[in-house]
Design an enzyme around this catalytic site. Sequence first.
Site, mmCIF file in Angstrom:
data_model
loop_
_atom_site.group_PDB
_atom_site.id
_atom_site.type_symbol
_atom_site.label_atom_id
_atom_site.label_comp_id
_atom_site.label_asym_id
_atom_site.label_seq_id
_atom_site.Cartn_x
_atom_site.Cartn_y
_atom_site.Cartn_z
ATOM 1 N N THR A 40 -4.866 5.079 7.992
ATOM 2 C CA THR A 40 -6.114 4.472 7.528
ATOM 3 C C THR A 40 -6.758 3.799 8.737
ATOM 4 O O THR A 40 -6.070 3.477 9.702
ATOM 5 C CB THR A 40 -5.852 3.405 6.449
ATOM 6 O OG1 THR A 40 -5.047 2.390 7.047
ATOM 7 C CG2 THR A 40 -5.138 3.982 5.252
ATOM 8 N N LYS A 86 -19.973 -13.115 -4.132
ATOM 9 C CA LYS A 86 -19.592 -13.997 -5.235
ATOM 10 C C LYS A 86 -20.577 -15.154 -5.321
ATOM 11 O O LYS A 86 -20.543 -16.073 -4.527
ATOM 12 C CB LYS A 86 -18.158 -14.489 -5.046
ATOM 13 C CG LYS A 86 -17.179 -13.329 -5.059
ATOM 14 C CD LYS A 86 -15.734 -13.767 -4.972
ATOM 15 C CE LYS A 86 -14.847 -12.534 -4.895
ATOM 16 N NZ LYS A 86 -14.626 -12.045 -3.536
ATOM 17 N N TRP A 103 -20.109 -11.984 -9.951
ATOM 18 C CA TRP A 103 -20.093 -10.993 -8.879
ATOM 19 C C TRP A 103 -21.417 -10.249 -8.795
ATOM 20 O O TRP A 103 -21.984 -9.864 -9.816
ATOM 21 C CB TRP A 103 -18.998 -9.963 -9.122
ATOM 22 C CG TRP A 103 -17.621 -10.479 -8.875
ATOM 23 C CD1 TRP A 103 -17.264 -11.783 -8.659
ATOM 24 C CD2 TRP A 103 -16.424 -9.711 -8.831
ATOM 25 N NE1 TRP A 103 -15.909 -11.867 -8.488
ATOM 26 C CE2 TRP A 103 -15.367 -10.621 -8.581
ATOM 27 C CE3 TRP A 103 -16.137 -8.355 -8.969
ATOM 28 C CZ2 TRP A 103 -14.037 -10.202 -8.469
ATOM 29 C CZ3 TRP A 103 -14.817 -7.940 -8.863
ATOM 30 C CH2 TRP A 103 -13.780 -8.852 -8.614
ATOM 31 N N GLU A 114 -5.572 7.479 1.213
ATOM 32 C CA GLU A 114 -4.344 7.401 0.411
ATOM 33 C C GLU A 114 -4.344 8.408 -0.735
ATOM 34 O O GLU A 114 -3.363 8.560 -1.443
ATOM 35 C CB GLU A 114 -4.201 5.982 -0.169
ATOM 36 C CG GLU A 114 -3.876 4.915 0.868
ATOM 37 C CD GLU A 114 -5.127 4.314 1.537
ATOM 38 O OE1 GLU A 114 -6.178 4.966 1.535
ATOM 39 O OE2 GLU A 114 -5.010 3.201 2.066
HETATM 40 P P1 ADP Z 1 -10.675 4.100 5.551
HETATM 41 O O1 ADP Z 1 -9.792 4.704 6.539
HETATM 42 O O2 ADP Z 1 -11.921 3.414 6.049
HETATM 43 O O3 ADP Z 1 -9.980 3.362 4.453
HETATM 44 P P2 ADP Z 1 -11.211 6.046 3.633
HETATM 45 O O4 ADP Z 1 -12.001 7.285 3.818
HETATM 46 O O5 ADP Z 1 -9.848 6.147 3.172
HETATM 47 O O6 ADP Z 1 -11.322 5.386 4.980
HETATM 48 O O7 ADP Z 1 -12.036 5.020 2.754
HETATM 49 C C1 ADP Z 1 -11.881 4.969 1.391
HETATM 50 C C2 ADP Z 1 -12.874 4.019 0.811
HETATM 51 O O8 ADP Z 1 -14.203 4.453 1.066
HETATM 52 C C3 ADP Z 1 -12.810 3.900 -0.675
HETATM 53 O O9 ADP Z 1 -11.783 3.031 -1.076
HETATM 54 C C4 ADP Z 1 -14.197 3.380 -1.010
HETATM 55 O O10 ADP Z 1 -14.303 1.992 -0.805
HETATM 56 C C5 ADP Z 1 -15.053 4.055 0.005
HETATM 57 N N1 ADP Z 1 -15.691 5.230 -0.592
HETATM 58 C C6 ADP Z 1 -15.327 6.517 -0.484
HETATM 59 N N2 ADP Z 1 -16.187 7.317 -1.148
HETATM 60 C C7 ADP Z 1 -17.123 6.513 -1.702
HETATM 61 C C8 ADP Z 1 -18.279 6.719 -2.528
HETATM 62 N N3 ADP Z 1 -18.675 7.922 -2.897
HETATM 63 N N4 ADP Z 1 -18.964 5.637 -2.911
HETATM 64 C C9 ADP Z 1 -18.603 4.394 -2.563
HETATM 65 N N5 ADP Z 1 -17.543 4.135 -1.791
HETATM 66 C C10 ADP Z 1 -16.802 5.176 -1.359
#
Ligand code: ADP
Length: 550
Positions: free
Chosen positions: A194, A447, A452, A339
């Site tokens: 990640t 917040k 929220w 993940e």
């Molecule tokens: P990182 O390595 O930054 O965690 P990821 O690609 O695993 O990269 O990121 C996942 C996160 O990206 C998700 O938990 C969510 O917050 C955000 N995300 C992914 N797709 C979307 C979407 N279509 N809309 C909003 N948020 C998204």
Amino acid sequence: MSEYPKSPLMGQMMSQPLLISSIIQHADRYFGSNEIVSRRVEGDIHRYTYRDCHKRARQMANALDALGVRIGDRVATLAWNGYRHLELYYAISGSGAVMHTINPRLHPEQIAYIVNHAEDQFLFFDMSFLPLVEAFAAHCKTTKGFIMMCDRDRMPAETRIPNLMCYEDLIAKSSDDYAWPLFDENCASSLCYTSGTTGNPKGALYSHRSTVLHSYASAMPDALNVSARDSVLPVVPMFHVNAWGLPYSVPLTGAKMVFPGPALDGKSLHELFEQEQVTFSAGVPTVWLGLLTYVGQNNLKFSSFKRTVIGGSACPPAMMKTFRNQYVIDVVHAWGMTEMSPLGTACTLQSHHMSLSDDAQQSILEKQGHAIFGVDMKIVDDMGEELPWDGKTYGNLLVKGPWIVSGYFKNEGGDVLQDGWFPTGDVATISPDGYMQITDRSKDVIKSGGEWIGSIDLENIAMGHPAVQQAACIGVFHPKWDERPLLVVVKKPGAEVSREELITFYEGKIAKWWTPDDVTFVEALPIGATGKILKNRIRDQFKEYKLPTA
Ligand code: ADP
């Protein structure tokens, strides 16, 4: 691996492990002459077929064997989307080793940390990353050799990199006589860290089984919808979450594959879309912004591009509308994470939605969508109690399924599951008919007075203003309400808009108390290694910001 009971009467189907090597074998056997086209780091366009790719992957598998790479060993890559990278996807995982893709946009120190944490035995890299590899190679404790992905004549005359080898030399001296080994489908196949915006990066370790299942599910019509009639250009990088699985799902379906290499600017992408008659693509919103701006400014069209999947961060409705109304390109909004291999949901309509008005359909399509089969999700409150699917109540989003991590590599971060569910860190609503909508990442939620405010909604509205190129909304300190929203805006080139105009723009679109207290204009927003706006960086930047309402 299976902890489930057996029946006295077990099924009588062939026992055949789900292995990644079977995908390239299938592509060769049934779609052997279909093309893989790559814009190379060298600058030219390279073309060959699935048959050629399979042959060279077998040669590379023999080369890895000769280098002493064994089942379970980690082998790293630092490379753009291209045919050699694809060969490695199959050579490394197919031979039983673990394909560890590294994001080259990370800091050299972070890369060295990841290489050492993964205990990578070898590291392959595109020649454009030579200076980067020189910067960290000496710190790689377990890496026995580095391989530059190029021809012999491109190799540097001198380098500080220990045991530097040439990719094409390895291929040239290796036979293509190689039988893909059979092993347990639960063996590790690839590893992706990640991005670690907070704390050290953690590794998601995929298995052959999880990857093959994810490939099947993600190719389905209401997910990525890839078929043998498509020409697919993955803009999403192969160095981050396996380019959303496209290096597997595209060969599995036999579609033509088009790799953009490092040239992700609007002009280069548009050229390749046209030359290779691309029908389908996938990427994060920030990349599409560049392409749409270029195409708009130059009055261009797309002659074959029909569908794109957008995810990684929320796709602004305004972008979706531009794709659809101006270029007749369907946008499928999708959501997932490293993940989750990464695909969790995709948003498409069902037959009973077809009679709805355009606006009603559009408001469904703006959501992140339905779980694809294999993924289950729920929303819970902070006590873990499940919340209703009414499209209004928002809660922490939890997921489970066979391509979702059960923990991180080397158990970093300890037990992460909550009663068998993986907490995504996202906050979402789910409608009665199962459409999920992300309101925010839990750490980005604003917040205000104990309530929220979802920043994504506020950003999406701002992006709908014709003068706004990009927008990010953050919570800043307020003496009475704890936090209030501040909208940070990048204007479109040559466009003008005032703070007052933008604040008025929210009228009637949201509850009044959600309206940002202030607007500030910046030249650019900070973008992270995976193409997402870095909210934490913006929050730092505006830590001391005094709101006019404070
Ligand atoms: P990182 O390595 O930054 O965690 P990821 O690609 O695993 O990269 O990121 C996942 C996160 O990206 C998700 O938990 C969510 O917050 C955000 N995300 C992914 N797709 C979307 C979407 N279509 N809309 C909003 N948020 C998204």
